[in-house]
Design an enzyme around this catalytic site. Sequence first.
Site, PDB file in Angstrom:
ATOM      1  N   GLY A  46      37.547  49.831  34.970  1.00 18.19           N
ATOM      2  CA  GLY A  46      37.687  48.886  33.864  1.00 18.19           C
ATOM      3  C   GLY A  46      36.801  47.683  34.114  1.00 18.19           C
ATOM      4  O   GLY A  46      36.470  47.372  35.266  1.00 18.19           O
ATOM      5  N   GLN A  51      33.983  38.983  33.167  1.00 19.38           N
ATOM      6  CA  GLN A  51      33.470  39.360  34.490  1.00 19.38           C
ATOM      7  C   GLN A  51      31.950  39.472  34.514  1.00 19.38           C
ATOM      8  O   GLN A  51      31.338  39.471  35.580  1.00 19.38           O
ATOM      9  CB  GLN A  51      34.062  40.698  34.935  1.00 19.38           C
ATOM     10  CG  GLN A  51      35.544  40.624  35.267  1.00 19.38           C
ATOM     11  CD  GLN A  51      36.050  41.980  35.732  1.00 19.38           C
ATOM     12  OE1 GLN A  51      36.323  42.860  34.929  1.00 19.38           O
ATOM     13  NE2 GLN A  51      36.154  42.144  37.047  1.00 19.38           N
ATOM     14  N   CYS A  88      39.742  45.187  42.058  1.00 22.10           N
ATOM     15  CA  CYS A  88      39.089  44.448  40.972  1.00 22.10           C
ATOM     16  C   CYS A  88      37.627  44.272  41.363  1.00 22.10           C
ATOM     17  O   CYS A  88      37.331  43.909  42.504  1.00 22.10           O
ATOM     18  CB  CYS A  88      39.759  43.081  40.810  1.00 22.10           C
ATOM     19  SG  CYS A  88      38.954  42.055  39.558  1.00 22.10           S
ATOM     20  N   LEU A  89      36.734  44.518  40.430  1.00 22.07           N
ATOM     21  CA  LEU A  89      35.301  44.401  40.736  1.00 22.07           C
ATOM     22  C   LEU A  89      34.912  42.957  41.084  1.00 22.07           C
ATOM     23  O   LEU A  89      33.881  42.739  41.707  1.00 22.07           O
ATOM     24  CB  LEU A  89      34.456  44.915  39.568  1.00 22.07           C
ATOM     25  CG  LEU A  89      34.599  46.420  39.288  1.00 22.07           C
ATOM     26  CD1 LEU A  89      33.812  46.807  38.043  1.00 22.07           C
ATOM     27  CD2 LEU A  89      34.156  47.253  40.482  1.00 22.07           C
ATOM     28  N   HIS A 130      45.671  44.788  33.619  1.00 20.85           N
ATOM     29  CA  HIS A 130      44.758  44.084  34.526  1.00 20.85           C
ATOM     30  C   HIS A 130      43.583  43.480  33.746  1.00 20.85           C
ATOM     31  O   HIS A 130      43.241  42.308  33.919  1.00 20.85           O
ATOM     32  CB  HIS A 130      44.262  45.076  35.593  1.00 20.85           C
ATOM     33  CG  HIS A 130      43.240  44.525  36.547  1.00 20.85           C
ATOM     34  ND1 HIS A 130      43.481  44.383  37.895  1.00 20.85           N
ATOM     35  CD2 HIS A 130      41.970  44.079  36.337  1.00 20.85           C
ATOM     36  CE1 HIS A 130      42.392  43.864  38.472  1.00 20.85           C
ATOM     37  NE2 HIS A 130      41.464  43.683  37.547  1.00 20.85           N
ATOM     38  N   GLU A 131      42.976  44.291  32.871  1.00 13.19           N
ATOM     39  CA  GLU A 131      41.792  43.826  32.137  1.00 13.19           C
ATOM     40  C   GLU A 131      42.158  42.782  31.074  1.00 13.19           C
ATOM     41  O   GLU A 131      41.402  41.841  30.835  1.00 13.19           O
ATOM     42  CB  GLU A 131      41.044  45.004  31.502  1.00 13.19           C
ATOM     43  CG  GLU A 131      40.564  46.074  32.492  1.00 13.19           C
ATOM     44  CD  GLU A 131      39.704  45.546  33.625  1.00 13.19           C
ATOM     45  OE1 GLU A 131      39.024  44.517  33.464  1.00 13.19           O
ATOM     46  OE2 GLU A 131      39.724  46.164  34.706  1.00 13.19           O
ATOM     47  N   HIS A 134      42.267  39.458  32.591  1.00 13.36           N
ATOM     48  CA  HIS A 134      40.945  38.813  32.714  1.00 13.36           C
ATOM     49  C   HIS A 134      40.608  38.001  31.462  1.00 13.36           C
ATOM     50  O   HIS A 134      39.988  36.945  31.549  1.00 13.36           O
ATOM     51  CB  HIS A 134      39.841  39.862  32.893  1.00 13.36           C
ATOM     52  CG  HIS A 134      39.642  40.314  34.306  1.00 13.36           C
ATOM     53  ND1 HIS A 134      39.217  39.474  35.302  1.00 13.36           N
ATOM     54  CD2 HIS A 134      39.796  41.524  34.889  1.00 13.36           C
ATOM     55  CE1 HIS A 134      39.117  40.141  36.440  1.00 13.36           C
ATOM     56  NE2 HIS A 134      39.472  41.398  36.223  1.00 13.36           N
TER      57      HIS A 134
HETATM   58 NI    NI Z   1      39.542  42.976  37.563  1.00  5.63          NI
END
Ligand code: NI
Length: 163
Positions: A46, A51, A88-89, A130-131, A134
């Site tokens: 995701g 991000q 998480c990226l 999660h997304e 963000h």
């Molecule tokens: Ni993330």
Amino acid sequence: MAILDILVYPNPLLRQETDLVTTFDGKLKKLIADMWETMYVAKGVGLAAPQVGVPIKLLVAEWEERRQVLINPSIIEKSGSEKREEGCLSFPGIYEEVERPERIRILYQDEKGESHDEIVEGYLARIFSHETDHLNGKLLIDHVSLLKRAFLKKKFGRKARIS
Ligand code: NI
């Protein structure tokens, strides 16, 4: 398509407010294509627009053959709770146990601007939660214990320690 830079914690842009998407044009299409490319290269499941430094309510996610673009998502119901590991990226190399609802009801628009009202379960519900976090400036680190948070802040550098 282009591969975009993924912002890493504690970049303050990860905390900025995001705008609703109101124009479904070629520019949005290109950003979505670039976000897919960026997510695949980074081996994520995701990715949210903030991000990659774009403060709008847009995310992409893929889980078990389901590829999904969510625009202006809003989680309106949650039920159950499950603790599982997630990454998480924007926190490279970090995996933490996070408690999330097992089931969510989510309203969103697709890339054509059409509205959807859906119930999602399991790991996909976790990814969407999660997304969506963000898009509200909320990050993985906000879901862990105080002790873990202190450790992560230290690990990700001085800038975080003084914040
Ligand atoms: Ni993330």
